[in-house]
Design a protein around this motif. Structure first.
Motif, PDB file in Angstrom:
ATOM      1  N   LYS A 110       0.838  -1.210   0.000  1.00 17.61           N
ATOM      2  CA  LYS A 110       0.000   0.000   0.000  1.00 17.61           C
ATOM      3  C   LYS A 110       0.869   1.255   0.000  1.00 17.61           C
ATOM      4  CE  LYS A 110      -3.680   2.324   2.612  1.00 17.61           C
ATOM      5  NZ  LYS A 110      -4.551   2.261   3.815  1.00 17.61           N
ATOM      6  N   ALA A 111       1.951   1.217   0.786  1.00 14.03           N
ATOM      7  CA  ALA A 111       2.823   2.399   0.904  1.00 14.03           C
ATOM      8  C   ALA A 111       3.577   2.689  -0.387  1.00 14.03           C
ATOM      9  CB  ALA A 111       3.806   2.213   2.060  1.00 14.03           C
ATOM     10  N   VAL A 112       3.814   1.663  -1.220  1.00 12.72           N
ATOM     11  CA  VAL A 112       4.504   1.874  -2.506  1.00 12.72           C
ATOM     12  C   VAL A 112       3.503   1.904  -3.659  1.00 12.72           C
ATOM     13  CG1 VAL A 112       6.720   0.959  -1.736  1.00 12.72           C
ATOM     14  CG2 VAL A 112       5.042  -0.591  -2.791  1.00 12.72           C
ATOM     15  N   ASN A 113       2.246   2.185  -3.330  1.00 15.66           N
ATOM     16  CA  ASN A 113       1.188   2.356  -4.349  1.00 15.66           C
ATOM     17  C   ASN A 113       1.020   1.115  -5.232  1.00 15.66           C
ATOM     18  OD1 ASN A 113       0.823   5.139  -3.536  1.00 15.66           O
ATOM     19  ND2 ASN A 113       2.711   5.588  -4.648  1.00 15.66           N
ATOM     20  N   ASN A 114       1.071  -0.068  -4.578  1.00 16.38           N
ATOM     21  CA  ASN A 114       0.907  -1.334  -5.289  1.00 16.38           C
ATOM     22  C   ASN A 114       1.872  -1.469  -6.470  1.00 16.38           C
ATOM     23  OD1 ASN A 114      -1.286  -2.551  -3.759  1.00 16.38           O
ATOM     24  ND2 ASN A 114      -2.563  -0.920  -4.590  1.00 16.38           N
ATOM     25  N   HIS A 115       3.091  -1.043  -6.263  1.00 18.70           N
ATOM     26  CA  HIS A 115       4.094  -1.071  -7.328  1.00 18.70           C
ATOM     27  C   HIS A 115       4.161  -2.471  -7.941  1.00 18.70           C
ATOM     28  CE1 HIS A 115       7.791  -0.369  -9.525  1.00 18.70           C
ATOM     29  NE2 HIS A 115       7.803   0.887  -9.123  1.00 18.70           N
ATOM     30  N   SER A 116       4.115  -2.532  -9.252  1.00 18.88           N
ATOM     31  CA  SER A 116       4.046  -3.829  -9.934  1.00 18.88           C
ATOM     32  C   SER A 116       5.291  -4.678  -9.722  1.00 18.88           C
ATOM     33  CB  SER A 116       3.821  -3.626 -11.435  1.00 18.88           C
ATOM     34  OG  SER A 116       4.913  -2.926 -12.017  1.00 18.88           O
ATOM     35  N   ARG A 117       6.417  -4.056  -9.375  1.00 18.44           N
ATOM     36  CA  ARG A 117       7.665  -4.806  -9.200  1.00 18.44           C
ATOM     37  C   ARG A 117       7.922  -5.212  -7.748  1.00 18.44           C
ATOM     38  NH1 ARG A 117       8.921  -6.729 -14.193  1.00 18.44           N
ATOM     39  NH2 ARG A 117       8.673  -5.055 -15.736  1.00 18.44           N
ATOM     40  N   ALA A 118       7.050  -4.827  -6.826  1.00 18.53           N
ATOM     41  CA  ALA A 118       7.210  -5.196  -5.415  1.00 18.53           C
ATOM     42  C   ALA A 118       6.648  -6.593  -5.205  1.00 18.53           C
ATOM     43  CB  ALA A 118       6.519  -4.185  -4.514  1.00 18.53           C
ATOM     44  N   CYS A 119       7.488  -7.596  -5.450  1.00 14.17           N
ATOM     45  CA  CYS A 119       7.042  -8.991  -5.469  1.00 14.17           C
ATOM     46  C   CYS A 119       7.609  -9.762  -4.276  1.00 14.17           C
ATOM     47  CB  CYS A 119       7.430  -9.625  -6.799  1.00 14.17           C
ATOM     48  SG  CYS A 119       6.568  -8.875  -8.215  1.00 14.17           S
ATOM     49  N   ILE A 120       7.418 -11.078  -4.302  1.00 19.45           N
ATOM     50  CA  ILE A 120       7.709 -11.926  -3.141  1.00 19.45           C
ATOM     51  C   ILE A 120       8.646 -13.064  -3.515  1.00 19.45           C
ATOM     52  CG2 ILE A 120       6.684 -13.618  -1.550  1.00 19.45           C
ATOM     53  CD1 ILE A 120       4.136 -11.919  -1.560  1.00 19.45           C
ATOM     54  N   LEU A 121       9.636 -13.301  -2.638  1.00 16.44           N
ATOM     55  CA  LEU A 121      10.364 -14.556  -2.628  1.00 16.44           C
ATOM     56  C   LEU A 121       9.705 -15.402  -1.537  1.00 16.44           C
ATOM     57  CD1 LEU A 121      14.251 -15.047  -2.410  1.00 16.44           C
ATOM     58  CD2 LEU A 121      12.602 -16.619  -1.443  1.00 16.44           C
ATOM     59  N   TYR A 122       9.043 -16.487  -1.965  1.00 16.60           N
ATOM     60  CA  TYR A 122       8.288 -17.328  -1.044  1.00 16.60           C
ATOM     61  C   TYR A 122       9.194 -18.365  -0.403  1.00 16.60           C
ATOM     62  CZ  TYR A 122       4.940 -20.950   0.421  1.00 16.60           C
ATOM     63  OH  TYR A 122       4.236 -21.890   1.137  1.00 16.60           O
ATOM     64  N   ASP A 123       9.277 -18.333   0.931  1.00 16.71           N
ATOM     65  CA  ASP A 123      10.044 -19.315   1.690  1.00 16.71           C
ATOM     66  C   ASP A 123       9.181 -19.768   2.862  1.00 16.71           C
ATOM     67  OD1 ASP A 123      11.718 -20.670   3.469  1.00 16.71           O
ATOM     68  OD2 ASP A 123      13.484 -19.497   2.924  1.00 16.71           O
ATOM     69  N   PRO A 124       8.603 -20.978   2.781  1.00 15.23           N
ATOM     70  CA  PRO A 124       7.666 -21.415   3.810  1.00 15.23           C
ATOM     71  C   PRO A 124       8.301 -21.640   5.175  1.00 15.23           C
ATOM     72  CG  PRO A 124       8.168 -23.231   2.323  1.00 15.23           C
ATOM     73  CD  PRO A 124       8.776 -21.998   1.717  1.00 15.23           C
ATOM     74  N   SER A 125       9.613 -21.838   5.238  1.00 14.33           N
ATOM     75  CA  SER A 125      10.250 -22.143   6.523  1.00 14.33           C
ATOM     76  C   SER A 125      10.053 -21.026   7.536  1.00 14.33           C
ATOM     77  CB  SER A 125      11.745 -22.408   6.319  1.00 14.33           C
ATOM     78  OG  SER A 125      12.432 -21.244   5.904  1.00 14.33           O
ATOM     79  N   HIS A 126      10.059 -19.787   7.068  1.00 19.29           N
ATOM     80  CA  HIS A 126       9.889 -18.658   7.984  1.00 19.29           C
ATOM     81  C   HIS A 126       8.479 -18.596   8.549  1.00 19.29           C
ATOM     82  CE1 HIS A 126      13.730 -17.652   6.439  1.00 19.29           C
ATOM     83  NE2 HIS A 126      13.283 -17.329   5.244  1.00 19.29           N
TER      84      HIS A 126
END
Length: 350
Positions: free
Chosen positions: A204-220
């Motif tokens: 929300k703070a970066v205005n839903n920037h299209s490049r603000a993505c996720i590296l998914y790591d379930p261990s955390h």
């Protein structure tokens, strides 16, 4: 649907001063011999990559890519986890995090942050030069030490923290956008982006920037007791990178999620080699295939018990067994009939 790429390995925990882990040729041969098809590369050790040179010289990038390809490997993503951490550091951690930066910026948080931002921007261009479409990093943290609210947090502290975090990252996100690369934050305890709620606050703070993505790591998420399967349902459109790292959570009458300041081997929540923990990777790989995840499955070795080389050898085979070659047909195609709209309308009573 897309068949997940892999297996790949994150090199950070394997790089060292002994052969074969002290040179690019050595570590590539080691990885290829174990059956890995890709390597995720940290970017602070010039024995493996000169990040600035990869950003400024397409020739160097092509030569680097070619050398790695000669071993039957690809670069999956570059990693700036350590540099990303330094984009946002609370003063309480200044002395601890100086070790992640060159000595000439030690003791100077402003200069250290500026160095980190330059590093991320080099990574954006280097990724483009290498033909990569995703990049792995950390968000850094201004708020982590306030996650358990005692004493009570002043009103607006969290909002102001995320506003400042967004201010620091927006120019970097824009640089990645200009280079056509997704910036994948590893959602991780110790970072301001450590679960779904905090990721959404940042988004929300970066205005839903299209490049603000996720590296998914379930261990955390196991260590936080978060539903790591439903997480994929919520955020699959933003998941552009994937770490295969196992974990287990075994609470006792003496400790739980906070771990009681114990060493890793003595904590209720601890990281394990792939297959040795509690994570349901069969469902994770199925979910990612269902949602058309197009990236790599990258083994990250962090285990408090098992030797790293055994973990790598077993991890390559573990990932290989879990990758689903997606189907190109429906199982009931044998009973299919041709499309006939008049027939359909007749059977609907129309």
């Amino acid at each position: 649907m897309t068949t997940i790429q892999g297996p790949a390995v994150f090199l950070a925990q394997f790089i060292g001063n002994e052969a074969p882990f002290n040179s690019l040729d050595g570590i590539c041969k080691w990885a290829a011999d174990l059956g890995f098809k890709g390597i995720q590369m940290p970017t602070l050790d010039t024995r493996f990559i000169d990040l600035q040179k990869a950003a400024e010289s397409k020739t160097y990038a092509d030569e680097l890519k070619g050398k790695i390809a000669s071993y039957g490997l690809e670069i999956t993503e570059l990693s700036t986890h350590l540099q990303g951490q330094l984009v946002a550091v609370h003063p309480a951690y200044d002395d601890f995090f100086d070790a992640f930066a060159p000595k000439n910026v030690h003791g100077n948080s402003k200069a250290r942050q500026e160095w980190a931002v330059r590093q991320l921007k080099f990574a954006a261009k280097a990724s483009q030069n290498l033909g990569l479409n995703a990049h792995a990093t950390f968000s850094g943290s201004l708020l982590w030490q306030y996650f358990h609210p005692w004493p009570q947090r002043p009103p607006g502290l969290v909002e102001d923290g995320f506003a400042e975090l967004a201010k620091r990252w927006l120019p970097i996100l824009n640089e990645f956008d200009q280079n056509g690369v997704d910036l994948c934050y590893e959602i991780h305890p110790g970072e301001d982006l450590f679960d779904g709620e905090t990721y959404e606050m940042f988004l929300k703070a970066v205005n839903n920037h299209s490049r603000a993505c996720i590296l998914y790591d379930p261990s955390h998420f196991v260590l936080q007791q978060l539903d790591y399967i439903q997480y994929i349902d919520f955020y699959h459109e933003r998941i552009k990178a994937f770490h295969v790292k196992d974990a287990e959570f075994n609470p006792t009458g003496k400790q739980g999620t906070f771990g009681g300041y114990q060493s890793w081997e003595n904590r209720a929540g601890r990281y394990r080699s792939p297959g040795d923990g509690q994570i349901d990777f069969k469902t994770i790989f199925s979910k990612l295939a269902q949602y058309d995840y197009k990236g790599w499955a990258v083994m990250e070795w962090e285990c408090c018990l098992k030797n790293q080389e055994d973990g790598a050898r077993e991890g390559a085979e573990f990932i290989k067994k879990h990758i689903i070659k997606v189907t190109d047909k429906a199982f009931d195609d044998f009973a299919a009939v041709e499309t006939n709209r008049a027939f359909n309308r007749k059977n609907l009573g129309l």
